[in-house]
Design an enzyme around this catalytic site. Sequence first.
Site, PDB file in Angstrom:
ATOM      1  N   LYS A 123      -5.418 -65.774  56.485  1.00 42.47           N
ATOM      2  CA  LYS A 123      -5.627 -66.597  55.292  1.00 42.47           C
ATOM      3  C   LYS A 123      -6.884 -67.447  55.496  1.00 42.47           C
ATOM      4  O   LYS A 123      -7.173 -67.874  56.618  1.00 42.47           O
ATOM      5  CB  LYS A 123      -4.398 -67.502  55.132  1.00 42.47           C
ATOM      6  CG  LYS A 123      -4.351 -68.340  53.879  1.00 42.47           C
ATOM      7  CD  LYS A 123      -3.036 -69.132  53.839  1.00 42.47           C
ATOM      8  CE  LYS A 123      -2.855 -69.857  52.513  1.00 42.47           C
ATOM      9  NZ  LYS A 123      -1.566 -70.594  52.470  1.00 42.47           N
ATOM     10  N   SER A 177       0.493 -69.538  48.134  1.00 46.55           N
ATOM     11  CA  SER A 177      -0.933 -69.571  48.290  1.00 46.55           C
ATOM     12  C   SER A 177      -1.497 -68.531  49.262  1.00 46.55           C
ATOM     13  O   SER A 177      -2.699 -68.288  49.230  1.00 46.55           O
ATOM     14  CB  SER A 177      -1.360 -70.963  48.739  1.00 46.55           C
ATOM     15  OG  SER A 177      -0.898 -71.254  50.031  1.00 46.55           O
ATOM     16  N   ILE A 203       3.823 -74.533  52.759  1.00 47.36           N
ATOM     17  CA  ILE A 203       4.282 -75.927  52.627  1.00 47.36           C
ATOM     18  C   ILE A 203       5.319 -76.049  51.515  1.00 47.36           C
ATOM     19  O   ILE A 203       6.068 -77.013  51.455  1.00 47.36           O
ATOM     20  CB  ILE A 203       3.098 -76.886  52.383  1.00 47.36           C
ATOM     21  CG1 ILE A 203       3.515 -78.361  52.577  1.00 47.36           C
ATOM     22  CG2 ILE A 203       2.503 -76.690  50.987  1.00 47.36           C
ATOM     23  CD1 ILE A 203       2.390 -79.347  52.523  1.00 47.36           C
ATOM     24  N   GLY A 204       5.354 -75.033  50.636  1.00 49.15           N
ATOM     25  CA  GLY A 204       6.332 -75.073  49.547  1.00 49.15           C
ATOM     26  C   GLY A 204       6.798 -73.664  49.180  1.00 49.15           C
ATOM     27  O   GLY A 204       7.561 -73.478  48.228  1.00 49.15           O
ATOM     28  N   GLY A 205       6.324 -72.687  49.965  1.00 47.58           N
ATOM     29  CA  GLY A 205       6.679 -71.287  49.700  1.00 47.58           C
ATOM     30  C   GLY A 205       5.501 -70.345  49.905  1.00 47.58           C
ATOM     31  O   GLY A 205       5.599 -69.146  49.609  1.00 47.58           O
ATOM     32  N   SER A 206       4.397 -70.849  50.412  1.00 50.72           N
ATOM     33  CA  SER A 206       3.121 -70.125  50.378  1.00 50.72           C
ATOM     34  C   SER A 206       3.014 -68.895  51.273  1.00 50.72           C
ATOM     35  O   SER A 206       2.074 -68.115  51.121  1.00 50.72           O
ATOM     36  CB  SER A 206       1.972 -71.092  50.684  1.00 50.72           C
ATOM     37  OG  SER A 206       1.710 -71.909  49.559  1.00 50.72           O
TER      38      SER A 206
END
Lengths: 564, 564
Positions: free
Chosen positions: B133, B217, B238-241
């Site tokens: 990434k 992301s 951090i939230g599902g990335s």
Amino acid sequence: MTAPSWKLAGEAKRQSILDAIPPKWRIQDPIPPAADLRDVTGAYIQQFLTPHEVEITETDAMGIVEQTTSGKWKALEVTEAFCHRAALAHQFVSCLHEVFFDAAIEDAKRQDAYFAEHQRPIGPLHGLPVSLKDQFHVKGVETTMGYVGWIGTFQGKKDDPRKGVFESELVRELRNLGAVLYCKTSVPATLMSGETVNNIITYTTNPKNRLLSCGGSSGGEGALIALKGSPGGFGTDIGGSIRIPAVFNGLYGIRPSAGRMPYEGAANSMDGQNTILSVIGPLGTTARSLKLLFKAVLSQQPWYHDPLVVELPWRDEIEQETRALIEQSTAGSPKLAFAVMRHDGIVQPHPPIARALSLVEQTLRDLGHQIIDWTPPSPVIAGDLANRAFHLDGGADKRQQFELSGEDAPAQIIIEDSPSQRTASEIAALNVEKREFQKLYMEYWNKTVEQTGTGRPVDGLISPCAPHAAVLPYKYRYVGYSSLVNLLDYTSVVFPVTHADQTVDVLPPGAEFLSSLDRTVQGDYDAAAYDGAPAGLQLIGRRFQEEKMLTLAEHIGEQVKLRV
Amino acid sequence: MTAPSWKLAGEAKRQSILDAIPPKWRIQDPIPPAADLRDVTGAYIQQFLTPHEVEITETDAMGIVEQTTSGKWKALEVTEAFCHRAALAHQFVSCLHEVFFDAAIEDAKRQDAYFAEHQRPIGPLHGLPVSLKDQFHVKGVETTMGYVGWIGTFQGKKDDPRKGVFESELVRELRNLGAVLYCKTSVPATLMSGETVNNIITYTTNPKNRLLSCGGSSGGEGALIALKGSPGGFGTDIGGSIRIPAVFNGLYGIRPSAGRMPYEGAANSMDGQNTILSVIGPLGTTARSLKLLFKAVLSQQPWYHDPLVVELPWRDEIEQETRALIEQSTAGSPKLAFAVMRHDGIVQPHPPIARALSLVEQTLRDLGHQIIDWTPPSPVIAGDLANRAFHLDGGADKRQQFELSGEDAPAQIIIEDSPSQRTASEIAALNVEKREFQKLYMEYWNKTVEQTGTGRPVDGLISPCAPHAAVLPYKYRYVGYSSLVNLLDYTSVVFPVTHADQTVDVLPPGAEFLSSLDRTVQGDYDAAAYDGAPAGLQLIGRRFQEEKMLTLAEHIGEQVKLRV
């Protein structure tokens, strides 16, 4: 003019602690003033105890559980002996915030009944009295944490349903393990102080030399254990609060990395500040007692009950590897390497601490271990980062607690007032700066592999924990030696080395100073007043190296003791 | 009127990515529009490759290292095959931010020379291309993280000495392990989005159905690996990335607990925000590939190089225990127990995800595992806490990065602007609320021991990762299913289950809605548009249970595959 109500409330609470001591254990004759009798440990306190009480209370935690888990000593006799001695300790140095001997004696009786019925102990701490810093909630007992405004409340809240019934996770685990809880020990209000002073117990003095401080913030723990009113207890440490009272009282104490011991459900200052986390650790008279308590708590799998604890059981294999290295190390072929931080470039240690460093360094050399140079990343930056972390809320939490009762802030709190709080962006930037410093230190540590000759980086760093032996009241000016460890989140075990001795510990004439603070701190040294004060050091290891550091501290402490 | 300079800069960067693809790998004929050809995986992409390139690139990471570490495949042939396929992938779906095939080929040649000389691999990832990434710094390569303002800088700073030379810790470790680095993948600017959109690559689409999003992301990772332009890569979450692009692309992906994988030296959004930490984890086509990458990184002892990594090596014994439980579990005597979260009470999953849940539940029952009810602590509170954590700085970091170039904020960023930042006291209070919620969830999990019949609490929770299969562009409205895991800091592995099928996945008539948001999300469902979209789920385990969750996810994924 009458005293303000907070003063009366503090006095009433102070009196209620004394009142909780059974009359048979109250001292009738006046205790000599500190100027006439500095040291109330040893023979002085023993005169109030029976020989069997002395035998029990002068056995370390490990020795006690050998007796209680095999049924040789009853939980009741052990508990009563420590309750008695703790009662005396409090009358000498004001080290207790809560006394609940009756509940302890009931618990001990239940334990004895269990043993009689099942012919086995409840757990590895069966019948072991364990003292607790006044941050842990115990059912039926108050937690004031030294705040007048917390009297009669749950953490300052009057109608909180947890009042009187809630127990901290560590307390639950200690009960499962068979420990007996009987008292909670004094702390400085806010916990942010290297001395122990508040408007309830006023000031806790040092039992080895009552002219001096017992340290802080787990100061009551330090004083109580030094008087052998407890075989071991739990404190907390965000800038040195376990290690300072431990070294000031000639004890062992461990500051583990954050995430090893369960803080869940304990009261705290600035709770939720997570740049530098306060951590829990045991204090005791021997390294093996610390290990006993630490290992016992881990056996409860605290990671299933505290969201911040890491799933990291006690690692026997690390302990064994460390022991093997100790045994194999010889002058010709060192298997362990240590660095010695003689000073941090900001404040020099007083003569007793400097002598302790030399003693330990020579001991390590005699044992065949390697000693390497230590020129680490800037302690000035480290000190600044830690100080900023402690001041994120600008003193808001502190003011809120004091405002509950209107009490005056006691002296020696290291948190200064500021008109504004740090913002999210500022805190994030500090967290990044802190992480970058940790990375720098980590790589410095890694690089020592080039110097050690063991194939590994340095195994531990010997350092002062404070610039002085147990400090003169209101003279604690510099926490950089201890707060460095909190900033790095490293493991540190403090251990006793020697005592201040006015016949040898004299400031060299014409000394040079590292800073104006250093000049002030050196000016505070008073060989006569410090005489007899415990002078210990810390052994610092990397993050989560508790098994290794406890094993090494035991080795070093024992070997130093043979040579002092 | 000319375009603003940021637009031109973004276009120039976009063109430079294409220009970095060797002419021989450029596609000459126009690619059919998405409406005519949704799926560019499989036969479509294969037509541009030689049979040997197809053979190599359709082998999973584990299969590849079996060949490369035994010398059967050369690092060079493997690297060239993946460079070629990645180049094609980018031309189909815009999934790359950086292309550095020349450096990769040089590295591969050096690896082959090493193998030829020493007759052994460099490490367990010898010759394995690994994609990253665009948060990881690789020497000689830019990191823009989707910000136009970061072009030609180091994290937005023009004269930073690290520019072009610095490498992230993970990159250093991957090189030690023998991995070949060759490209960096697209992300949404700010990283706070479930789709991948920025002013450089514009929008990354889903290769299985180009009408849909690849997720975010770590969206470029998901799209690239789905096209088999990479056998595995690393994203952040951090939230599902990690999990969102993995499920959207029919892949496996793991969100480990914070402190397991080394984030040191990677670029990030809101760096230093430490209420909910972003974490690193691998994505791949098989669970065993994830395990390979995860275990390989741990073998590098990242805890000695990243201050936030915990000393927790790969625990073989947990993997073995889990396998034993899998083998022993039978209908009469279940040894494993799972809960299934059919919905969270806020937003219901679309029909393809609901069907996936049923498929997995039935599979688990068929295998003899126990299925229990799940009525956990409030997902509303969880969602609110996570949202507040993401908004601590009120969007300050986001604005700062966009202001560097003056670029417009792309759509779908979940961070809203706020005029003020949260203060230290407010952040501390949120941290306490979060910890209390974690404790509540933990005790709920513990209590399931009463239902499982295995003697242990539930082994894993099967849950949607998103309410939908790979989403229609600009329709990602609810991240509660994935952000719950970040809030709890639990381990979650996503795994492929099925694909949306318009012939069976229809909204039931007269459906009731859980909330107005639910009504909107259900209204977004379009069976025809979604047809063919990968529909996966997540398996959630407790904190630091990566070994167990990867083992269970492999088992469940394989068994589901046999039944679909």
